[in-house]
Design a protein around this motif. Sequence first.
Motif, mmCIF file in Angstrom:
data_model
loop_
_atom_site.group_PDB
_atom_site.id
_atom_site.type_symbol
_atom_site.label_atom_id
_atom_site.label_comp_id
_atom_site.label_asym_id
_atom_site.label_seq_id
_atom_site.Cartn_x
_atom_site.Cartn_y
_atom_site.Cartn_z
ATOM 1 N N VAL A 39 -11.203 -2.176 -3.619
ATOM 2 C CA VAL A 39 -11.302 -0.821 -3.087
ATOM 3 C C VAL A 39 -9.940 -0.173 -3.244
ATOM 4 N N GLU A 40 -9.918 0.980 -3.877
ATOM 5 C CA GLU A 40 -8.667 1.653 -4.211
ATOM 6 C C GLU A 40 -8.083 2.410 -3.019
ATOM 7 N N GLY A 41 -6.777 2.557 -3.033
ATOM 8 C CA GLY A 41 -6.071 3.407 -2.084
ATOM 9 C C GLY A 41 -6.092 2.926 -0.654
ATOM 10 N N GLY A 42 -6.398 1.658 -0.421
ATOM 11 C CA GLY A 42 -6.377 1.134 0.936
ATOM 12 C C GLY A 42 -7.533 1.590 1.805
ATOM 13 N N ALA A 43 -8.541 2.198 1.224
ATOM 14 C CA ALA A 43 -9.701 2.658 1.997
ATOM 15 C C ALA A 43 -10.512 1.460 2.481
ATOM 16 N N SER A 44 -11.256 1.675 3.530
ATOM 17 C CA SER A 44 -12.195 0.673 4.015
ATOM 18 C C SER A 44 -13.439 0.705 3.135
ATOM 19 N N PRO A 45 -14.037 -0.452 2.818
ATOM 20 C CA PRO A 45 -15.265 -0.446 2.031
ATOM 21 C C PRO A 45 -16.448 0.160 2.786
ATOM 22 N N ALA A 46 -16.284 0.425 4.064
ATOM 23 C CA ALA A 46 -17.336 1.060 4.861
ATOM 24 C C ALA A 46 -17.098 2.560 5.021
ATOM 25 N N GLU A 47 -16.119 3.088 4.320
ATOM 26 C CA GLU A 47 -15.745 4.497 4.429
ATOM 27 C C GLU A 47 -16.389 5.305 3.302
ATOM 28 N N VAL A 48 -17.228 6.268 3.680
ATOM 29 C CA VAL A 48 -17.806 7.134 2.662
ATOM 30 C C VAL A 48 -16.664 7.808 1.908
ATOM 31 N N GLY A 49 -16.736 7.774 0.603
ATOM 32 C CA GLY A 49 -15.666 8.280 -0.243
ATOM 33 C C GLY A 49 -14.817 7.173 -0.843
ATOM 34 N N ALA A 50 -14.964 5.944 -0.315
ATOM 35 C CA ALA A 50 -14.211 4.817 -0.868
ATOM 36 C C ALA A 50 -14.592 4.619 -2.334
ATOM 37 N N VAL A 51 -13.604 4.255 -3.143
ATOM 38 C CA VAL A 51 -13.827 3.995 -4.565
ATOM 39 C C VAL A 51 -13.535 2.524 -4.822
ATOM 40 N N ARG A 52 -14.522 1.844 -5.423
ATOM 41 C CA ARG A 52 -14.297 0.457 -5.807
ATOM 42 C C ARG A 52 -14.119 0.383 -7.321
ATOM 43 N N ARG A 53 -13.231 -0.505 -7.725
ATOM 44 C CA ARG A 53 -12.981 -0.761 -9.143
ATOM 45 C C ARG A 53 -13.524 -2.150 -9.432
#
Length: 145
Positions: A39-53
Motif C-alpha cells: 500500500v503506497e504512501g503509508g495509507a491503511s489498506p482499509a482506507e478508501v482511496g488507498a492505492v496498492r502496488r
Amino acid sequence: MARSYASAVVPATADQVWELVRDFNGLPRWHPAIRTSEVEGGASPAEVGAVRRLTLADGGVVRERLVVLDDAARAYTYDITEGPFPVRSYRSTIRVLPITATGQAFVEWYSDYDADAGDEPNLDEVFATGVFGTGLKALGDHYAG
C-alpha cells in the motif's frame, strides 16, 4: 462496457472468508498470481482511496485504488489505475455471501471495463479465468486443507 465474472463456493463461513479477503493488501496470502502487495504512501489498506502496488508472479506491476469498502455487504470495489491491460477504465468488485443452507461462503469477483471490442475476448479470459478463477480456486484450497 464489458463484464468478466467468476464465482465459487468456499468451504468456510462467509465471516472467515471475509476476514481474509477484506485485507486490500493481503492478496499474496491467498492468490498465487500475486507475488507482493504494497500500500503506497503509508495509507491503511482499509482506507478508501488507498492505492496498492501489486507485483505479479510474471514480474508485471498493477496499481489499484480502493473505491468502496463495505463490511456489512462483505465487499470491496477497486479501480486499476496502472497496469499491462489494454483498458481505458476498469472497476472490479469482490463480494462474500453466506450460503445459509450449508454454512459455506459464496464468493463472486467481477469487473466492468472499457476496452476495444477486439480485445474483449482475450481480456475476459485473462480476468474471468486467469485472475478471478485462479484466485477463487486458491481461496477454496486455502480453506479445504
